[in-house]
Each structure stands twice: as structure tokens, then as C-alpha cells.
Design a protein around this motif. Structure first.
Motif, PDB file in Angstrom:
ATOM      1  N   UNK A   4       0.802  -1.215   0.000  1.00  0.00           N
ATOM      2  CA  UNK A   4       0.000   0.000   0.000  1.00  0.00           C
ATOM      3  C   UNK A   4       0.837   1.267   0.000  1.00  0.00           C
ATOM      4  N   UNK A   5       2.141   1.167  -0.039  1.00  0.00           N
ATOM      5  CA  UNK A   5       2.973   2.358   0.067  1.00  0.00           C
ATOM      6  C   UNK A   5       2.864   3.258  -1.156  1.00  0.00           C
ATOM      7  N   UNK A   6       2.602   2.705  -2.318  1.00  0.00           N
ATOM      8  CA  UNK A   6       2.486   3.504  -3.524  1.00  0.00           C
ATOM      9  C   UNK A   6       1.045   3.619  -4.010  1.00  0.00           C
ATOM     10  N   UNK A   7       0.100   3.342  -3.132  1.00  0.00           N
ATOM     11  CA  UNK A   7      -1.304   3.370  -3.526  1.00  0.00           C
ATOM     12  C   UNK A   7      -1.779   4.802  -3.759  1.00  0.00           C
ATOM     13  N   UNK A   8      -2.687   4.948  -4.697  1.00  0.00           N
ATOM     14  CA  UNK A   8      -3.290   6.243  -4.990  1.00  0.00           C
ATOM     15  C   UNK A   8      -4.571   6.369  -4.172  1.00  0.00           C
ATOM     16  N   UNK A   9      -4.546   7.222  -3.152  1.00  0.00           N
ATOM     17  CA  UNK A   9      -5.674   7.401  -2.245  1.00  0.00           C
ATOM     18  C   UNK A   9      -6.616   8.504  -2.703  1.00  0.00           C
ATOM     19  N   UNK A  10      -6.327   9.184  -3.793  1.00  0.00           N
ATOM     20  CA  UNK A  10      -7.158  10.278  -4.287  1.00  0.00           C
ATOM     21  C   UNK A  10      -8.597   9.874  -4.570  1.00  0.00           C
ATOM     22  N   UNK A  11      -8.830   8.822  -5.366  1.00  0.00           N
ATOM     23  CA  UNK A  11     -10.213   8.420  -5.639  1.00  0.00           C
ATOM     24  C   UNK A  11     -10.983   8.013  -4.385  1.00  0.00           C
ATOM     25  N   UNK A  62     -15.371  14.006 -13.101  1.00  0.00           N
ATOM     26  CA  UNK A  62     -14.649  15.241 -13.409  1.00  0.00           C
ATOM     27  C   UNK A  62     -13.434  15.393 -12.506  1.00  0.00           C
ATOM     28  N   UNK A  63     -13.601  15.145 -11.214  1.00  0.00           N
ATOM     29  CA  UNK A  63     -12.491  15.340 -10.275  1.00  0.00           C
ATOM     30  C   UNK A  63     -11.367  14.329 -10.474  1.00  0.00           C
ATOM     31  N   UNK A  64     -11.686  13.088 -10.781  1.00  0.00           N
ATOM     32  CA  UNK A  64     -10.664  12.051 -10.897  1.00  0.00           C
ATOM     33  C   UNK A  64     -10.077  11.985 -12.305  1.00  0.00           C
ATOM     34  N   UNK A  65     -10.932  11.999 -13.316  1.00  0.00           N
ATOM     35  CA  UNK A  65     -10.441  11.802 -14.684  1.00  0.00           C
ATOM     36  C   UNK A  65      -9.926  13.089 -15.320  1.00  0.00           C
TER      37      UNK A  65
END
Length: 74
Positions: A4-11, A62-65
Motif C-alpha cells: 500500500x505504500x504507492x497506492x493512490x488514495x485520491x479516488x 470530473x475530479x478524478x479523470x
């Protein structure tokens, strides 16, 4: 090193915040039974759930893509 160290937590963060803000009846409901919009009525209907789901999907996309919100935790 964790997986999980390089996981993208944005979505995930965007989804949770939008879910809290766009829950029908929590902050506002669009449409209601008697008016077009009501604030904090804590009631909902089927059409309000559909409208809020469309708004949720649109804002999330819109926010993610398009904007590209990414949160990387190292």
C-alpha cells in the motif's frame, strides 16, 4: 516495503467526501416532494436518490479523470 505504500488514495478520499456531502437529505435534497430543493430535511425519495447519484457520478468523474486528483502516501 508494503504493497500500500504507492497506492493512490485520491479516488478513495474524493468518493468518501462526495458521499457525505451528496447523501440525499443530509445537506440538501434535489428534488423534494413539495419544492425543487430543501436543505437538511433528512427525508428522501427514489427520484432524489437518482438525481444525487447522477450528480455524484458526474463530479467524481470530473475530479478524478479530468482534474486528476491523486494522493500518494509513501
Amino acid at each position: 516495503m508494503s504493497l500500500l505504500s504507492n497506492a493512490d488514495w485520491g479516488p478513495i478520499v474524493v468518493a468518501v467526501v462526495l458521499f457525505i456531502l451528496l447523501s440525499p437529505g443530509m445537506m440538501f435534497q434535489l428534488p423534494t416532494r413539495t419544492r425543487v430543493i430543501e436543505f437538511g430535511n433528512m427525508c428522501t425519495s427514489g427520484i432524489a436518490i437518482l438525481v444525487h447519484a447522477i450528480i455524484y457520478f458526474s463530479l467524481f468523474t470530473i475530479l478524478i479523470m479530468e482534474i486528476g486528483i491523486h494522493i500518494h502516501v509513501y
